[in-house]
Design an enzyme around this catalytic site. Sequence first.
Site, PDB file in Angstrom:
ATOM      1  N   GLU A 184       0.837  -1.200   0.000  1.00 60.49           N
ATOM      2  CA  GLU A 184       0.000   0.000   0.000  1.00 60.49           C
ATOM      3  C   GLU A 184       0.874   1.253   0.000  1.00 60.49           C
ATOM      4  O   GLU A 184       1.822   1.368   0.773  1.00 60.49           O
ATOM      5  CB  GLU A 184      -0.871  -0.028   1.262  1.00 60.49           C
ATOM      6  CG  GLU A 184      -1.818   1.142   1.417  1.00 60.49           C
ATOM      7  CD  GLU A 184      -2.580   1.073   2.736  1.00 60.49           C
ATOM      8  OE1 GLU A 184      -3.622   1.727   2.836  1.00 60.49           O
ATOM      9  OE2 GLU A 184      -2.125   0.357   3.662  1.00 60.49           O
ATOM     10  N   LYS A 190     -10.204   2.254  -1.417  1.00 60.84           N
ATOM     11  CA  LYS A 190     -10.346   1.749  -0.050  1.00 60.84           C
ATOM     12  C   LYS A 190     -11.633   2.283   0.567  1.00 60.84           C
ATOM     13  O   LYS A 190     -11.861   3.493   0.628  1.00 60.84           O
ATOM     14  CB  LYS A 190      -9.133   2.157   0.782  1.00 60.84           C
ATOM     15  CG  LYS A 190      -9.030   1.470   2.147  1.00 60.84           C
ATOM     16  CD  LYS A 190      -7.706   1.849   2.800  1.00 60.84           C
ATOM     17  CE  LYS A 190      -7.460   1.086   4.093  1.00 60.84           C
ATOM     18  NZ  LYS A 190      -6.124   1.422   4.665  1.00 60.84           N
ATOM     19  N   CYS A 240      -5.175  -3.306   3.140  1.00 54.55           N
ATOM     20  CA  CYS A 240      -4.692  -3.261   4.517  1.00 54.55           C
ATOM     21  C   CYS A 240      -5.767  -3.622   5.540  1.00 54.55           C
ATOM     22  O   CYS A 240      -6.184  -4.781   5.631  1.00 54.55           O
ATOM     23  CB  CYS A 240      -4.102  -1.872   4.777  1.00 54.55           C
ATOM     24  SG  CYS A 240      -2.967  -1.790   6.195  1.00 54.55           S
TER      25      CYS A 240
END
Length: 265
Positions: free
Chosen positions: A43, A114, A147
């Site tokens: 990321e 995200k 993540c």
Amino acid sequence: MKVRVSAIQMDCKLGDVDSNLEKAEKLINEAVKDGAKLIVLPELFSTGYRLDEQYFDYAEKIPDGRTVKRIETIAKEKNVYIVGAIVEKSEVPGLIHDTAFVCGPSGFIGKYRKTHLWDKEKLYFTPGRDLNNVFDIGFCKIGIMICYEAGFPELARRAALNGAEVLVVVAAFGKPRLYAWDLMTKSRALENGCYLIASDRIGKEKDSEFCGHSRIVSPKGDVIKDAELDERILSEEIDLDEVYAQRRRIPYLRDYKKELYQNSM
């Protein structure tokens, strides 16, 4: 079908895009020499993670920004698929996203923003609103999580129900929560009968230390390979037939009562 995959575990220089792209390209080239057809980067690999207020200064358009264009060129030249995540400049002025992208031999394939933001990320990033995180890369379909999102079983299950055979996690996961990283990466693979390829950061930025332990997990939830805390390329041949074999052994997807969950939400 068998295919070789790689997770790249690397440290990054905060705010030094040139240096980070140079390192990423070097590691990608090494993975290609090792036969990898799917390569996963961490990321925010091109900028580092703890830019905080400076995120806005480093945001790039996708797919027209320098980072994705460079990765796209490499993917075309090397005939491979590459997944990573960067700070994306939104089409809405003044907004930015933490966004994963996929490039392949034919160029840019797609992106996923995200949706579930961690802690202070909410101060800077606008969450994505599109949960379509599954991409067809020819030899299989991948479902992407960024993540913290690997801790949301619903996102992984949705990807599996939409055809994902491999779950991909791009991460800059904190060392204090290594216990969560260990458990959730194995759980998401087992619950969905998917391989899981997780690429995480190492190193320190400001008061953040990253946990490493990039890994490749089998559909049974077994950790096949783990990078621990070294900067390295983690490569392994995976057998996609094992996805369907495991889904027969424990048929979570077959027996999932989707309509009941939809009615209760």
